[in-house]
Each structure stands twice: as structure tokens, then as C-alpha cells.
Motif scaffolding. Structure first.
Motif, short mmCIF file in Angstrom:
data_model
loop_
_atom_site.label_atom_id
_atom_site.label_comp_id
_atom_site.label_asym_id
_atom_site.label_seq_id
_atom_site.Cartn_x
_atom_site.Cartn_y
_atom_site.Cartn_z
N ARG A 109 -1.41 -4.23 2.75
CA ARG A 109 -2.90 -4.60 2.91
C ARG A 109 -3.09 -6.01 2.95
N GLU A 136 -5.12 -9.46 3.14
CA GLU A 136 -6.60 -10.05 2.88
C GLU A 136 -6.74 -11.45 2.74
N ALA A 164 0.74 -1.30 -0.07
CA ALA A 164 0.06 -0.06 0.08
C ALA A 164 0.73 1.31 0.04
N GLU A 205 -9.38 -9.21 6.67
CA GLU A 205 -8.56 -7.90 6.22
C GLU A 205 -8.03 -7.28 7.25
N GLU A 214 -4.22 -4.42 7.95
CA GLU A 214 -3.09 -3.78 7.59
C GLU A 214 -1.82 -4.09 8.32
#
Length: 151
Positions: free
Chosen positions: A123, A125, A111, A135, A137
Motif C-alpha cells: 500500500r 500513501e 499488504a 494513495e 498499490e
């Protein structure tokens, strides 16, 4: 565009750019759940006991959320950024349960890259089929240069 493993085992900071993506598919098995329970000491019966789990809102056993999340860690440590990347933080939101036999697709996307601090925001997921099961970070520290090859 999906990125594969770097020939050196890991990308250095200068090789990373926003939008790079790596994925790994992992099948959740009885053995993986058992091994994760042993490694984490989490023997919650919703993960281990079908009779107990069948009486819960999940109507059957589900995998540990952090087992599924660990597949993302495998991508970070072995593909993108790969060898040398060190986790500094991770946020996670879980959306759907994962069951024995499900194939989890861990997807990591760069990101942001902060050249000054050598930190990369990722990111994170996870999908089962088209369903996003989790999901979040991650922030990782990435080496600036490769170690010289040993003679």
C-alpha cells in the motif's frame, strides 16, 4: 510499527510480513521541481511558471504528481523492501496538490506477501501533514535470498 532499513540494504522475501511499515519525509523544493522537470521533460507551466499557475484552479504552482510519487519509490528501493526490490506495477490516485515547501511523508505498508511468485503487494500513501495527497498499490518482486558476500 515502523520498520527501518535492513542492515543488508534490503529485506528478502522470507523476512517480510503484512503490516510492516516504512516512512520517509521529503521536502519539496524549487530545485527538486526543476530537476524533476529536466529528468522527465515535463515543463508544464503549472509546475514551472507562477504567473501562469496563479490563473489556474490551483492558484499557484504545484509539484509534479509523479515527483511526490517518486518519494514512495525511494522507500521501496532503499528501506522496505529495499535493495533488490523491482517494481512490477503501481496504481496511484492523487487527492491534493503539493506545493514548494511542503514536506511529503511517503508511507509504504506491506499488504500481502506471495511466497510462490516472490511478489509483494504494497500500500503506497503520501501525506502532507494529516492530509492524504495520494494513495495506491504497488506490486514488487523481492529476492528470495541474499547474494553471498564477495571475498
Amino acid at each position: 510499527m515502523t520498520t527501518g532499513p535492513h542492515p543488508s540494504g534490503g529485506y528478502i522475501l522470507e523476512e517480510l510480513s503484512p503490516g510492516m511499515v516504512a516512512v520517509k519525509d521529503v521536502t519539496v523544493t524549487e530545485d527538486r521541481i526543476q530537476q524533476f522537470a529536466e529528468a522527465s521533460d515535463d515543463f508544464n507551466p503549472v509546475h514551472m511558471d507562477e504567473a501562469f499557475a496563479s490563473k489556474t484552479a490551483y492558484r499557484g504552482r504545484i509539484a509534479h504528481g509523479l515527483l511526490s510519487a517518486s518519494f514512495g519509490s525511494a522507500v521501496v528501493g532503499t528501506i522496505l523492501p529495499g535493495a533488490g526490490a523491482i517494481y512490477l506495477s503501481q496504481t496511484l490516485s492523487f487527492h491534493k496538490p503539493v506545493r514548494i515547501g511542503d514536506v511529503v511523508r511517503a508511507q509504504i505498508t506491506v499488504a500481502a506477501v506471495d511466497q510462490e511468485s516472490a511478489r509483494v503487494t504494497l500500500r503506497t500513501e503520501g501525506y502532507v501533514g494529516e492530509d492524504c495527497i495520494m494513495e495506491g498499490e504497488a506490486i514488487v518482486r523481492v529476492p528470495r535470498r541474499r547474494r553471498p558476500a564477495k571475498a
